[in-house]
Design an enzyme around this catalytic site. Structure first.
Site, mmCIF file in Angstrom:
data_model
loop_
_atom_site.group_PDB
_atom_site.id
_atom_site.type_symbol
_atom_site.label_atom_id
_atom_site.label_comp_id
_atom_site.label_asym_id
_atom_site.label_seq_id
_atom_site.Cartn_x
_atom_site.Cartn_y
_atom_site.Cartn_z
ATOM 1 C CD GLU A 110 -0.060 1.029 -3.079
ATOM 2 O OE1 GLU A 110 -1.202 0.708 -3.487
ATOM 3 O OE2 GLU A 110 0.942 1.043 -3.794
ATOM 4 C CG ASP A 112 3.723 2.268 -2.783
ATOM 5 O OD1 ASP A 112 3.135 1.507 -2.040
ATOM 6 O OD2 ASP A 112 3.260 2.710 -3.853
ATOM 7 C CD GLU A 114 6.400 1.137 -6.635
ATOM 8 O OE1 GLU A 114 5.549 0.299 -6.932
ATOM 9 O OE2 GLU A 114 6.427 2.283 -7.131
ATOM 10 N N GLY A 139 -0.389 12.246 -2.681
ATOM 11 C CA GLY A 139 1.015 11.905 -2.406
ATOM 12 C C GLY A 139 1.766 11.452 -3.623
ATOM 13 N N GLY A 209 10.985 4.375 -18.249
ATOM 14 C CA GLY A 209 9.649 4.272 -18.819
ATOM 15 C C GLY A 209 9.457 3.040 -19.689
#
Ligand SMILES: *[C@@H]1O[C@H](CO)[C@@H](O)[C@H](O)[C@H]1NC(C)=O
Length: 266
Positions: A110, A112, A114, A139, A209
């Site tokens: 993957e 990404d 985001e 990563g 969070g």
């Protein structure tokens, strides 16, 4: 003499400009949405405009939405311009990424981008991730503040993936360079992946969070996408046969585009 000298310098200057311009990610052909992509989920919340040049994805109480590339790719340059929803967007996640998680449950790859929602007056944060063959150790996610408001206008987000490195670009500025090293072994993404763009409710973790959740009073949240570039070695999703001549070679794919220094991460 002075004159021809100047002319010669100008000639060299223009030559350099042409060479640099041709190496720029911008020079890859932009395709219409339907040529490279198709709907993934939340079809009521996806709209294609201007003959496939513009796509809207939205999130409301019922669902988010997303689209997916028709092909799998092994290496390449993948890019899209995105305008994020404005104002209060806490908990709203917009993602542009590549993955093969649907085919490899335990050892997926993957890469990404985001975008993690925002409360009014704060900067949007952008996060990058790389997973290789199921390993989360190589990563780890990195977060950055952007140097502009990504909800004001379209900005270009690009992933360059070769067999030796991964570079994340924002408006052609490399913000993260991830080089393959010996010690990674098989943990560098090396299986074909599909491209995705999605908008979804990430209330539980996205903004501080999970402190700030999606507020549907402000829905629908709409992200706009344009300038679709899928420049890579396409692989047939069923047969896994490469449609390009030499799938193992990244020759057709430049290894790096420019040498601008990455913005400092925050
Ligand atoms: C990827 O992971 C699988 C399953 O853990 C393993 O069998 C395979 O050898 C790994 N691939 C590489 C290239 O290391």
């Amino acid at each position: 003499m002075g004159c021809s000298h100047l002319g010669f310098l100008l000639l060299i200057y223009y030559f350099l400009l042409v060479v640099l311009a041709s190496e720029s990610p911008k020079s890859f052909p932009i395709m219409a949405f339907d040529v490279g992509y198709t709907q993934l989920f939340g079809s009521d919340n996806m709209a294609v405009h201007r003959e496939g040049k513009l796509v809207h994805l939205s999130l409301d109480e019922r669902t988010g939405s997303g689209f997916v590339s028709q092909d799998l790719y092994l290496h390449g340059f993948f890019s899209v311009s995105i305008k994020l929803p404005a104002d209060y967007t806490a908990g709203v996640v917009v993602a542009f990424y590549m993955s093969n998680g649907d085919m490899f449950e335990k050892n997926h790859d993957e890469i990404d981008f985001e975008f993690l929602g925002n409360i009014r007056g704060k900067n949007w944060r952008i996060q990058t991730n790389v997973y290789g063959n199921g390993s989360t150790s190589i990563g780890r996610e990195e977060r950055y503040s952007l140097w502009f408001d990504p909800s004001d206008n379209f900005h270009q987000y690009s992933i360059l993936w070769t067999d030796s490195q991964i570079i994340f670009y924002v408006d052609n500025v490399p913000i993260r360079e991830f080089k393959r090293t010996e010690s990674m072994g098989g943990d560098f993404p090396s299986k074909p992946m599909t491209l995705y763009a999605t908008i979804w409710d990430g209330s539980d973790w996205a903004t501080n969070g999970g402190k700030y959740r999606v507020n549907y009073k402000y829905a629908p949240y709409m992200a706009e996408f344009s300038d679709f570039v899928l420049h890579g070695c396409a692989v047939d999703p069923i047969e896994h046969l490469a449609k390009c001549d030499n799938p193992q070679s990244s020759e057709a794919i430049p290894t790096e585009f420019d040498t601008k220094f990455p913005r400092s991460s925050v």
